[in-house]
Design an enzyme around this catalytic site. Structure first.
Site: not given
Lengths: 230, 139
Positions: B37, B64, B107
């Protein structure tokens, strides 16, 4: 979801029973529509996987097949044929959208190849924490810091013309880095398309790394463009 | 996709954002990235050389909401722990605490990698410092 084309396995046409290559949308013998084939996106267009594609020809084939598959043409056809015209059209659209975009095409082909390389490779890849080289991370982090500083200054209502110039320069820089990656990618396309197995393997590795770098850079371009537009 | 309240809280009020002196022998720095990402995360710790306790932890994440929340939570958790205790933190603990959906699990992996990288960096520095104590006192 990604299936590797196995053209060695022929499929019999549902209508005329003549065996044909499973990746074909219409039977070459009786011309009847076939259910969505199980091959890859390249095979939908009758192509072997490759990276340097003739986009004019691809578009031409897309339009030709779209017309042939158009549901209006199957108004009086069997219920199965009507369903297939919709399903084949959806497949054709997905295939075209993926293949006409150079980055999506490259990513798609690499995934196809990854599926072929088997579990050993993907397992090793997942566990490899050094997949992103340290110098790239340093560079991207630094670029992000600079960009954030400029964005903060703008948020505080600074109308410094220098700031605008800095942002414009940053955008130019990111765009340039992105262009450089795209040029490198195109160089690897040639290696993959024309090389032997060893050359392909090494090109794949290089392209995976280039796509990683590209994702970081395109995030930066997106952010700087947003800031300039705000 | 909706973020959990805890993610939103960490995103809006991130804990321990900042930077420690990278050159200090007591500071370990971990810089990691998720190429899927385009996220990049820096996590730093300052370790008490006597007690091996992480007295300070700072992070800076470009990514994010889930990546920011994961690193923010990670700094909260490692503060006050010894280095060895901090290594016991697993990404699954972060997933549970923040109710991360499957697509955001990477993440939490990134945050765990960042902790390990920071501690690894500190250990490397510390190893050098132990071998040449004169160099440390000279700073």
């Amino acid at each position: 979801m990604l299936k590797v084309l196995d053209s060695a396995v022929p499929v019999a046409c549902w209508s005329c029973s003549v065996a044909h290559n499973e990746s074909i949308l219409f039977c070459p013998h009786c011309s009847k529509i076939q259910p969505p084939p199980g091959g890859d996106y390249f095979s939908v267009f009758g192509l072997a996987p490759r990276l340097d594609l003739d986009l004019g020809m691809l578009e031409h084939e897309f339009h030709r097949l779209s017309r042939k598959l158009h549901p209006d043409r199957f108004a009086r056809a069997l219920p199965n044929e009507k369903d297939w015209s919709l399903a084949d059209t959806a497949l054709l659209n997905d295939a075209y959208r993926t293949l006409r975009d150079p980055i999506r095409r490259t990513g798609y082909l690499l995934k196809l190849q990854g599926a072929e390389m088997g579990e050993e490779h993907s397992g090793k890849d997942r566990k490899d924490p050094s997949r992103v080289p340290a110098d790239l991370l340093e560079e991207v982090f630094e670029l992000n810091m600079q960009l954030e500083e400029m964005r903060m200054a703008r948020k505080m209502g600074q109308t410094d013309p220098d700031l605008q110039a800095d942002l414009t320069a940053a955008k130019k820089k990111f765009d340039g880095l992105l262009d450089a990656v795209d040029q490198d990618l195109r160089g690897q396309w040639k290696v993959w398309d024309e090389g032997d197995e060893a050359a392909r393997q090494s090109a794949q590795k290089t392209m995976v790394a280039l796509l990683d770098r590209r994702r970081y850079l395109s995030n930066l371009v997106r952010d700087v463009t947003e800031t300039l537009g705000a | 996709m909706a973020y959990s309240d805890k993610v939103i809280d960490h995103y809006n009020n991130p804990r321990n954002v900042g930077q420690l002196d990278k050159g200090s022998a007591e500071v370990g720095t971990g810089l990691v990235g998720a190429p899927e990402c385009g996220d990049v995360m820096r996590l730093q710790i300052r370790v008490n050389p006597e007690t091996q306790v992480i007295e300070e932890a700072k992070f800076k994440t470009f990514g994010c909401g889930s990546a920011i929340a994961s690193s923010s939570l990670a700094t909260e958790w490692i503060k006050g722990r010894t280095v060895e205790d901090a290594l016991a933190i697993k990404n699954t603990d972060i997933v549970k605490e923040l109710s991360l959906p499957p697509v955001k699990i990477h993440c939490s992996v990134l945050a765990e990698d960042a902790i390990r990288a920071a501690i690894g960096d500190w250990k490397k520095k510390n190893g050098v410092a132990e071998a040449e104590p004169a160099a440390v006192t000279a700073q």
